[in-house]
Design an enzyme around this catalytic site. Structure first.
Site, mmCIF file in Angstrom:
data_model
loop_
_atom_site.group_PDB
_atom_site.id
_atom_site.type_symbol
_atom_site.label_atom_id
_atom_site.label_comp_id
_atom_site.label_asym_id
_atom_site.label_seq_id
_atom_site.Cartn_x
_atom_site.Cartn_y
_atom_site.Cartn_z
ATOM 1 N N SER A 242 0.852 -1.182 0.000
ATOM 2 C CA SER A 242 0.000 0.000 0.000
ATOM 3 C C SER A 242 0.892 1.237 0.000
ATOM 4 O O SER A 242 2.109 1.133 0.123
ATOM 5 C CB SER A 242 -0.896 0.006 1.239
ATOM 6 O OG SER A 242 -0.111 0.321 2.376
ATOM 7 N N LYS A 243 0.258 2.369 -0.114
ATOM 8 C CA LYS A 243 0.985 3.639 -0.189
ATOM 9 C C LYS A 243 1.885 3.854 1.032
ATOM 10 O O LYS A 243 2.875 4.580 0.965
ATOM 11 C CB LYS A 243 -0.006 4.801 -0.292
ATOM 12 C CG LYS A 243 -0.822 4.751 -1.559
ATOM 13 C CD LYS A 243 -0.944 6.134 -2.194
ATOM 14 C CE LYS A 243 -1.823 6.118 -3.421
ATOM 15 N NZ LYS A 243 -1.105 5.956 -4.654
#
Ligand code: GLU
Length: 467
Positions: A242-243
């Site tokens: 994820s980011k």
């Protein structure tokens, strides 16, 4: 061995940016097809009109082009094929493999609540499955698959092995909605069949979908594709990428200046391996790639390894190709295009720039002595190196260089002689020379810079600095 030519595809949904996982899936499909003289197709799954955007489609096409993942034929729009999807649903209806279901949302909800209260499976069982068509009302209906209720469906997956799913865990899924639009599950199968897709290589989040999709193939009497469901990409901590972990969008890697060949190499290694090989070319990857080399456990994104491979690809690249990619990077990031002089300088100097640069920004930093023009504005450290003693030595060196023949050996000799005459070591002169030639304290070697800049420019810069 079957002689059917291999056809793979990537079928992204255009609902956001292009995720690095999509790029990896595309790469696997591309490598598999290219290594077997097959075809690699691109289908945009834009059936969901509310979530699909033209911008997201553009991002996918752009990402694919940047990564050099060329597809065969035209891009297929799934949405445009909706009439064909409906046609297949009606064929299945006519063949008794599907049925019209008139149940309303409220009725389905009531079924589920009752099932829950009685602790039965909440999978909806439509009362219309075996209803006599004569009893059909004149109202809206969906077309549902008449799925087998007994037995099991086995997915012979090339990565996961045989995966068995009990048929009583699959419901009679909706294939055509009451407004006549197809569901994703139907569209994928019809499109893959019509496009002649022989191998479906995709994320393992689609594994259970495969069990449902197989029912449609069987009902239509179509050949099943070979399935290979690949584990998702995790972050370095073992959680879904994820980011939080860093960039997850393909476009971000492009603007960070990673070379496409390095990205391909890294993404190929993300979940697939060929012995101990880490650094390899596209040609090797194409030759080596197979489904057996795909691992069963999620791979972890390793930013260090990506950088390391990118550095090796920059070092190994042909000068012309590298320059071309650098220019595309400048354009992509809104930087000024190269002047004729800069392009010439980079062509001559690339040999000493491409070692130890992991990204294009790093390469450009090393190329500062080529990109900048006189008079240079030295940065703080470089300015400090140009004290009055050093400037004196530089002005002594200048006339010597004016007459020296312009090859590495002579240049080294000349600088060494001047250093000696001033009771200083060659290494001590490197700082002021760097400052004069590059305006930086870090740069390629001073002799490389002299050779790349040529006599006139070298002398002019030394004079600027000594002044
Ligand atoms: N459109 C699906 C997705 O983006 C892929 C479907 C498939 O590969 O079968 O996840």
């Amino acid at each position: 061995m079957s002689s059917t030519p291999v056809v793979t595809r990537i079928a992204p949904s255009p609902t956001g940016y292009m995720h690095i996982g999509t790029a990896r899936t595309a790469l696997f499909n591309w490598l598999y097809a290219r290594g077997r003289g097959g075809k690699f197709l691109l289908r945009i799954e834009d059936t969901d009109r509310e979530r699909s955007t033209p911008a997201a489609t553009d991002a996918i096409l752009k990402g694919m082009r940047w990564l050099g993942l060329d597809w065969d034929g035209d891009v297929v729009s799934q949405f445009e094929r909706a009439p064909r999807h409906a046609e297949v649903a009606h064929q299945m209806l006519a063949a008794g493999k599907a049925y019209k279901c008139f149940s309303t949302q409220d009725e389905i909800q009531a079924f589920r609540e009752a099932a829950e209260a009685e602790k039965r499976s909440t999978l909806f069982q439509s009362p219309w499955r075996d209803a006599d068509p004569a009893s059909h009302p004149d109202g809206p209906y969906v077309i549902r698959l008449k799925a087998p209720r007994d037995g099991a469906t086995v997915i012979h997956d090339q990565v996961q092995g045989d995966v068995t799913i009990r048929n009583d865990q699959l419901d009679d899924m909706v294939m055509l909605r009451s407004d006549g639009t197809p569901t994703y599950m139907l569209a994928v199968v019809v499109d893959d069949n019509d496009m002649g897709v022989t191998h479906v290589i995709r994320g393992d989040d689609h594994l259970t979908n495969a069990a449902r999709q197989i029912q449609i193939y069987l009902a239509m009497g179509w050949d099943l594709p070979v399935y290979a469901h690949i584990p998702l990409i995790f972050g370095p901590d073992g959680k879904k990428l994820s980011k939080r972990h860093g960039a997850t969008g393909v476009a971000e890697y492009q603007t960070m200046g990673y070379p496409a060949a390095g990205m391909r190499n890294y993404l190929a290694r993300l979940g697939w391996s060929h012995g101990d090989d880490e650094f390899f070319s596209d040609a090797q990857a194409t030759e080596w790639f197979d489904l057996g080399g795909i691992g069963r456990s999620p791979s972890r994104f390793d930013f260090k390894k990506l950088e390391n491979l990118c550095g090796q690809h920059i070092a190994a690249a042909q000068v012309v190709a590298l320059l071309h990619e650098l220019e595309a990077f400048l354009d992509e990031t809104g930087q000024p295009a190269l002047t004729e002089g800069q392009r010439d300088g980079l062509t001559r100097g690339m040999y000493c720039l491409k070692e130890r640069a992991k990204t294009f920004p790093e390469l450009l930093e090393k190329a500062h002595f080529i990109m900048a023009s006189r008079p240079l504005a030295p940065d703080e450290k470089a300015a400090a190196a140009l004290d009055s003693v050093s400037r004196g030595i530089l002005s002594e060196l200048t006339p010597q260089l004016q007459n020296a023949s312009w090859d590495r050996e002579t240049l080294e000799q000349t600088v060494a002689t001047v250093a000696e005459a001033n009771d200083t070591k060659l290494g001590k002169l490197a700082g002021p020379l760097r400052a004069a030639l590059a305006g930086r304290a870090v740069s390629p070697s001073v002799f490389d810079m002299m050779l790349v800049l040529g006599r006139d420019e070298t002398v002019a810069r030394l004079k600027d600095a000594a002044a």
